[in-house]
Write an enzyme that holds these catalytic residues in place. Sequence first.
Site, short mmCIF file in Angstrom:
data_model
loop_
_atom_site.label_atom_id
_atom_site.label_comp_id
_atom_site.label_asym_id
_atom_site.label_seq_id
_atom_site.Cartn_x
_atom_site.Cartn_y
_atom_site.Cartn_z
N GLY A 109 -9.56 -44.16 16.89
CA GLY A 109 -10.33 -45.38 17.19
C GLY A 109 -9.56 -46.56 16.61
N LYS A 110 -9.40 -47.62 17.43
CA LYS A 110 -8.54 -48.73 16.96
C LYS A 110 -9.05 -49.31 15.64
CE LYS A 110 -7.08 -49.98 21.61
NZ LYS A 110 -5.91 -49.10 21.58
N THR B 175 3.68 -57.96 19.76
CA THR B 175 4.42 -56.76 19.39
C THR B 175 5.18 -56.27 20.63
OG1 THR B 175 2.50 -55.35 19.83
CG2 THR B 175 2.79 -56.12 17.57
N ASP C 39 5.35 -39.73 18.64
CA ASP C 39 3.99 -39.96 19.14
C ASP C 39 3.63 -41.40 18.78
OD1 ASP C 39 1.23 -40.25 19.08
OD2 ASP C 39 0.85 -38.20 18.44
N ASP D 21 -1.91 -50.16 16.01
CA ASP D 21 -3.00 -50.30 15.02
C ASP D 21 -2.42 -50.33 13.61
OD1 ASP D 21 -4.83 -50.18 17.09
OD2 ASP D 21 -4.96 -47.99 16.97
O1 RIB Z 1 -4.83 -47.37 19.59
C1 RIB Z 1 -4.98 -45.98 19.58
C2 RIB Z 1 -6.44 -45.63 19.63
O2 RIB Z 1 -6.97 -46.07 20.86
C3 RIB Z 1 -6.75 -44.15 19.58
O3 RIB Z 1 -6.90 -43.66 18.27
C4 RIB Z 1 -7.98 -44.02 20.45
O4 RIB Z 1 -9.12 -43.60 19.76
C5 RIB Z 1 -8.16 -45.39 21.09
O5 RIB Z 1 -9.14 -46.12 20.46
#
Ligand code: RIB
Length: 303
Positions: free
Chosen positions: A38-39, A217, A243, A249
Amino acid sequence: MAVQVAGSINVDLIQSVKDLPRPGETVLSFRSARLPGGKGANQAVAAARMGATTRMIGAVGGDDGGRWMCGMLEEHGVDTQAIAALQDMATGLASIAVDCSGENQIIVNPGANEAVEPDQATQIGADARVLLAQLEIPADTVRAFFTAPDAQDRVRILNAAPALREAAHLFEHTDILIVNQHELAHYLGLSDAPQSAEDALIARQLIERDGQIVIVTLGALGAVAVWADRHFHAPALKVSPIDTIGAGDCFCGALAALIDSGESVEEALPLANAAAALCTQKQGAIPAMPSRSEAEAALTGGV
Ligand code: RIB
């Protein structure tokens, strides 16, 4: 001093594939994993790993995934007291495919993230110097976060991802706007994403008032910070990505932590870049966030 993050919390289901599927195609994965993501949660962990006192505003469902995610955030040093557990909802879920070059495709079911209420986001800690948000929770909630009476003397950082044109009304309430080159093209209505730091200076068009900064970015080309009258480009560290999930983030959370600790954008950009490069060296988002000492070592000695 502290970083307060308002944002999404997802369980990431990651499938590693040789090539990403095209529309209508089925491909087999060679590895799968359930990892925290999740961001918002990713950025909160990145800030905490960079050394900032970090609090998170958000919502999870009343399910196993929600309990697991709160436990993961706490394990990484993020204060979860302002995360609501909503009994009738499911925790956000992201289905992610990653190919052998580290490129990814992500589909998110927001679940409880859609129910993060504006009222929840106006509870800003007295020690919060930096407010950090993204766009996987409702834009009205981000607006309430950035326009709360207590928000005005803080540094408000918006990572405008995923790109939502209707979220452009948030830019005037933002001190530092962070977008990647594809999001920049979306917000400016460009047919092609800028391909160089020089091309990315077109981000100046998003500046709405004095003192605002837009940071673009650029992946392997690093990041460029654009002010009304100048710019600063920090090249990326050279890495072979395994990956790229959560690398953007990581950059945002690390930058927020460094600003919180009193660094200027010019001082913070190289270390935030180094942190993001390290994040591409491990699988997943939250498990890949580096510590400050790891990022500093990479910046001086390479990866
Ligand atoms: O930016 C990557 C995130 O985007 C992932 O962890 C996924 O959950 C989505 O929110």
